[in-house]
Design a protein around this motif. Structure first.
Motif, PDB file in Angstrom:
ATOM      1  N   LYS A 170      31.879 115.508 -18.740  1.00  0.00           N
ATOM      2  CA  LYS A 170      31.571 114.774 -19.987  1.00  0.00           C
ATOM      3  C   LYS A 170      30.145 115.165 -20.355  1.00  0.00           C
ATOM      4  CE  LYS A 170      31.183 110.244 -19.402  1.00  0.00           C
ATOM      5  NZ  LYS A 170      29.894 109.521 -19.452  1.00  0.00           N
ATOM      6  N   GLY A 174      29.039 109.553 -25.693  1.00  0.00           N
ATOM      7  CA  GLY A 174      28.945 108.905 -27.004  1.00  0.00           C
ATOM      8  C   GLY A 174      27.559 108.870 -27.625  1.00  0.00           C
ATOM      9  N   GLY A 234      23.771 109.607 -29.328  1.00  0.00           N
ATOM     10  CA  GLY A 234      23.318 110.211 -30.573  1.00  0.00           C
ATOM     11  C   GLY A 234      23.791 109.507 -31.829  1.00  0.00           C
ATOM     12  N   GLU A 290      23.400 106.296 -32.544  1.00  0.00           N
ATOM     13  CA  GLU A 290      22.330 105.341 -32.901  1.00  0.00           C
ATOM     14  C   GLU A 290      22.872 104.289 -33.877  1.00  0.00           C
ATOM     15  OE1 GLU A 290      20.933 106.329 -30.596  1.00  0.00           O
ATOM     16  OE2 GLU A 290      20.553 108.451 -30.620  1.00  0.00           O
ATOM     17  N   LEU A 330      15.730  99.465 -25.466  1.00  0.00           N
ATOM     18  CA  LEU A 330      14.705  99.170 -24.451  1.00  0.00           C
ATOM     19  C   LEU A 330      13.376  99.650 -25.024  1.00  0.00           C
ATOM     20  CD1 LEU A 330      16.767 100.501 -21.425  1.00  0.00           C
ATOM     21  CD2 LEU A 330      16.395  98.113 -22.029  1.00  0.00           C
ATOM     22  N   LYS A 357      32.274  99.607 -22.698  1.00  0.00           N
ATOM     23  CA  LYS A 357      31.538  99.760 -21.435  1.00  0.00           C
ATOM     24  C   LYS A 357      30.360  98.796 -21.336  1.00  0.00           C
ATOM     25  CE  LYS A 357      31.197 103.915 -19.989  1.00  0.00           C
ATOM     26  NZ  LYS A 357      30.891 105.328 -19.616  1.00  0.00           N
TER      27      LYS A 357
END
Ligand code: V47
Ligand code: SF4
Length: 364
Positions: A146, A181, A183, A185, A260, A295
């Motif tokens: 992946k 997944g 990029g 944003e 973060l 997830k």
């Protein structure tokens, strides 16, 4: 199990949405606004848990995997990113093929999934990436590779003067199985202009994913939230992903990524609370009715919040990871990796049944 009485949803202004969730009907943008406006995150969480349980019962998935970053040198300079370095800047690195293989050996496990991403380096050519993919597949036959976000694929295409379809085809022939997944944003152009002005546009990101799907390459999708975007921007993002999935059907998993804030140039007014994070994960589960998995990425959420997320719509706990840089450069306080035992204990600790999966989400 009926956890909450129906007049509870009535009182929360969510009776209509509860009826749609019961009937498995699609939620609208306006429904999403009502979910965000609901003063009780537990009500939204209970609805998302209902949607999650319908798909996966009480299972929570995990994978023996490893992340490797081949470079942090990147020409894009996204304002939120703590990971990126300029070429020649202190702390910048590029791993050659043997260094990637050596990293994978430090994990001390046979990964079922290897996740390889990096920055948009100004000079690495496609032969370098093909060589890495072939070498990793040779060392770990059967592993799911992946690798490379849609943004990297678009960057490689530009450097090689080839189309993204040609790049994807070459990488697939070298062993690429899935795209991660990253990029995505936030798709709204006025937000993208402020957080990642040099990155692929939303349209380009979506086109690369749909192209990958048409070539038989499954992909994941993400949303970076909790910075300068509004709740409407989040809903717009989720609906654009849902429409893309309606067109091409190749998204396997959605990963909500709370921003973060350490080492970032992006100033934000109001940091997210833990409940805001959980509510957003729940809204995503409810809006993305056609994406099978959500997830709880413990690296960015922290392990305890990731456990809570399993009750707010998420069903996957990611994996052993081994070494992580993107979140940790930005202040993630989670460990670098977890053992199988730690993952299964975490999952059991919140009342779910741990189920090991491979990189394609097949149960083992
Ligand atoms: O694209 C960067 C995000 C992403 C920060 O597909 C940040 O299985 C929070 O996409 N705070 C990369 N997030 C990570 C990613 C991912 C991770 C795990 C699994 C999968 C998968 C995908 O991380 C970037 C960006 O959106 N990111 N900086 C930050 N300061
Ligand atoms: Fe580069 Fe990705 Fe960081 Fe943006 S988020 S600066 S594309 S490494």
């Amino acid at each position: 199990m009926q956890l909450l009485k129906s007049d509870f949803y009535e009182n929360m202004g969510l009776a209509g949405i509860k009826a749609k969730v019961d009937a498995g009907e699609r939620l609208s943008f306006e429904d999403g606004k009502k979910l965000f406006a609901c003063p009780e995150p537990l009500a939204v969480g209970a609805l998302a848990n209902q949607a999650r349980s319908r798909l996966h019962g009480n299972k929570a998935f995990y994978v023996i995997n490893q992340h490797v970053n081949y470079t942090n040198v990147c020409v894009n300079g996204c304002t939120f990113c703590a990971y990126q370095r300029e070429e020649g800047q202190e702390g910048g690195f590029v791993l050659d093929r043997n260094a990637v293989l050596a990293k994978l050996q430090t994990g001390g496990l046979t990964p079922r999934e290897v996740h390889i991403v990096g920055g948009c380096h100004p000079r690495l050519d496609l032969a370098y990436f093909e060589d890495i993919l072939r070498a990793v597949k040779e060392q770990y036959p059967g592993v799911v590779l992946k690798c490379f976000t849609a943004v990297e694929i678009a960057h490689f295409a530009k450097l090689e003067n080839q189309t993204t379809r040609e790049v994807l085809t070459r990488l697939k022939n070298a062993g690429l199985d899935m795209l991660p997944g990253g990029g995505a944003e936030i798709f709204a152009p006025e937000i993208r202009q402020q957080i990642c002005p040099r990155k692929s546009t939303a349209e380009q990101w979506l086109a690369v994913h749909e192209e990958a799907h048409s070539l038989g390459i499954k992909t994941n999708c993400t949303m970076l939230f909790g910075h300068i975007e509004s709740e409407e921007d989040r809903l717009d993002h989720l609906i654009r992903l849902r429409e893309s999935q309606d067109r091409s059907g190749g998204y396997t998993c959605f990963i909500p990524l709370p921003f973060l804030t350490e080492n970032s140039q992006l100033a934000i007014e109001k940091p997210l609370t833990g409940l805001d994070e959980l509510k957003t994960i729940a809204v995503a589960r409810l809006m993305l009715d056609n994406v099978p998995h959500v997830k709880a990425y413990w690296v960015m959420l922290g392990t305890k919040q990731a456990q809570a997320a399993l009750k707010f719509g998420a069903d996957d706990f990611d994996g052993t990871v081994v070494e992580e840089k993107i979140g940790h450069e930005a202040g993630a306080t989670s460990e670098q990796g977890m053992t199988r035992r730690e993952l299964t204990d975490m999952i059991r600790g919140c009342g779910c049944t741990p189920v090991e999966r491979d990189g394609f989400f097949n149960e083992i």
